[in-house]
Design a protein around this motif. Structure first.
Motif, mmCIF file in Angstrom:
data_model
loop_
_atom_site.group_PDB
_atom_site.id
_atom_site.type_symbol
_atom_site.label_atom_id
_atom_site.label_comp_id
_atom_site.label_asym_id
_atom_site.label_seq_id
_atom_site.Cartn_x
_atom_site.Cartn_y
_atom_site.Cartn_z
ATOM 1 N N ILE A 137 7.086 -7.973 2.966
ATOM 2 C CA ILE A 137 7.254 -6.593 3.391
ATOM 3 C C ILE A 137 8.192 -6.597 4.592
ATOM 4 N N VAL A 138 9.340 -5.943 4.447
ATOM 5 C CA VAL A 138 10.338 -5.887 5.513
ATOM 6 C C VAL A 138 10.348 -4.474 6.083
ATOM 7 N N LEU B 41 8.939 0.937 -0.548
ATOM 8 C CA LEU B 41 7.523 1.243 -0.410
ATOM 9 C C LEU B 41 7.366 2.344 0.617
ATOM 10 N N SER B 42 6.628 3.384 0.277
ATOM 11 C CA SER B 42 6.393 4.481 1.221
ATOM 12 C C SER B 42 4.919 4.830 1.207
ATOM 13 N N GLU C 245 0.845 -1.186 0.000
ATOM 14 C CA GLU C 245 0.000 0.000 0.000
ATOM 15 C C GLU C 245 0.883 1.240 0.000
ATOM 16 N N GLY C 246 0.583 2.186 -0.869
ATOM 17 C CA GLY C 246 1.351 3.417 -0.921
ATOM 18 C C GLY C 246 2.032 3.609 -2.259
ATOM 19 N N ALA D 107 9.113 1.009 3.941
ATOM 20 C CA ALA D 107 9.387 -0.414 4.045
ATOM 21 C C ALA D 107 10.072 -0.860 2.764
ATOM 22 N N VAL D 108 10.591 -2.081 2.792
ATOM 23 C CA VAL D 108 11.220 -2.678 1.626
ATOM 24 C C VAL D 108 10.387 -3.871 1.188
ATOM 25 N N VAL D 109 10.142 -3.963 -0.104
ATOM 26 C CA VAL D 109 9.523 -5.162 -0.669
ATOM 27 C C VAL D 109 10.657 -6.102 -1.069
#
Length: 385
Positions: free
Chosen positions: A335-336, A309-310, A275-276, A322-324
């Motif tokens: 999602i990390v 991901l932001s 999401e984002g 986050a990092v995908v």
């Protein structure tokens, strides 16, 4: 021993396995069915035709519950035959015809369908709330009538079975399909049920490097980009974790240097836990994870970072990053957060790419069904379903 099954019948040349796989996956998008099974066999006595047999694969819905599931699934507006026809049209077979049968001899249930692009015809017998009933249905009408079984006084169980069979036989779905195909269908289907030729995995998007490369090319076409522009000469190893082959295929095919969109941001995504705003990591950003504090934990799980991901934290205004990451299988996404905690993202790598290409397309009705199924399945997986 009771026999209960649901099967599609089709010309083998008209319905490829990919259409079966995608079609059933779309139809099952909103169903919590963890391990659907799909087996294909040639249909004895009907040259050029095959049958695809579906089962939920869930021991919790065995027996009568399985029949309830099959009946509800095939009566749904977006049923497996409808979704398979849509997938076949996408793959170059717009004129295909599919027949379907949901059958059980544990109770009287014999429900036959013919589907084509112009509509459908359905003939069935079943046990209704007030006894046996027969029906004929098309998109324009639905006729249901009670079935009278003529039995002598004091009829034996054998006489009851024979009388019931005589009464329902003309109305059976399998009788309708036999007339359509010019051959006895029920016996052929039962025979094929116990002699499957191959299994077809039910997937919205296939895994593997070839499939990922095809999905990236699809995305490039939608965005009017060029395959492989600015692709890195090599994909680095991160903390001892080599890039999965699927990611290497992605890196070779993706357009990393579109002058019309240098930021390369995918905004307002909402698929599972993705999401984002998403941006695929460039080579220098990938290598930065060699120094990222705490990434050892993700590396220990053989996770490979692929995107940033932001977005906004729920209920507050603080930015959330986050990092995908891609799993070692090259399929599952994670999602990390804070470089340590990892949770299922929901979509697979290929599903995320298809979601992106559909999100920036003018979609047909069939594509609306597909993107809806992608989002439903991702949501279920991200919640642990």
């Amino acid at each position: 021993m009771a026999t209960t099954f649901a099967a599609l019948i089709f010309r083998s040349a008209e319905i490829p396995d990919r259409a079966l796989s995608q079609g059933f996956a779309v139809a099952l998008g909103g169903w919590d069915v963890a391990s659907p099974r799909l087996f294909v066999a040639p249909l004895p006595g009907v040259p050029g035709h095959s049958a695809a047999y579906y089962a939920s694969g869930d021991p919790a819905v065995a027996g009568g519950d399985e029949l309830d599931h099959l009946a509800e699934l095939f009566e749904d507006e977006l049923s497996p035959p409808v979704a398979v026809l849509d997938a076949a049209a996408e793959l170059g077979h717009p004129g295909a015809t599919i027949f379907a049968l949901v059958y059980s001899d544990e109770v009287v249930h014999d429900d036959g369908w013919r589907f084509e692009a112009s509509g459908y015809v359905r003939h069935f017998v079943r046990e209704g709330e007030e006894g046996l009933e027969a029906g004929v249905e098309t998109p324009d009408r639905s006729d249901i009538a009670a079935i009278d079984v003529d039995l002598p006084d004091g009829a034996t169980e054998q006489q009851e079975r024979e009388g019931t069979d005589r009464a329902v036989r003309p109305h059976r779905g399998s009788t309708f399909l036999s007339a359509e195909l010019g051959a006895p269908v029920l016996g052929a289907l039962v025979g094929g049920l116990f002699a499957p030729e191959r299994r077809v995995h039910v997937r919205l998007v296939e895994p593997g490097p070839a499939s990922i490369a095809a999905e990236v090319s699809r995305l490039n076409r939608v965005l009017r980009r060029e395959d492989g522009r600015g692709a890195p000469a090599c994909v680095p190893e991160i903390r001892g974790v080599a890039a999965p082959a699927a990611y290497e295929a992605f890196a070779r095919a993706y357009d990393w240097a579109d002058p019309a969109d240098p930021e390369d941001l995918y905004r307002e995504l909402a698929i599972g836990a993705v999401e984002g705003t998403l941006r695929f990591l460039r080579e220098d950003e990938l290598r930065g994870h060699e120094r990222e504090p705490g990434w050892e934990a993700a590396a220990a799980r053989r996770l490979y970072p692929i995107a940033r991901l932001s977005g906004s934290a729920l209920g507050g205004g603080a930015a959330q990053r986050a990092v995908v990451a891609l799993g070692a299988d090259g399929d599952q996404l994670w999602i990390v957060r804070d470089s340590t905690s990892a949770a299922p993202a929901g979509p697979t790598f290929g599903e995320l790419l298809r979601y992106l290409s559909l999100g920036w397309s003018r979609r047909s009705d069939a594509e609306e069904d597909l993107i809806g199924a992608l989002m439903l399945r991702a949501r279920l997986r991200s919640l642990g379903g």
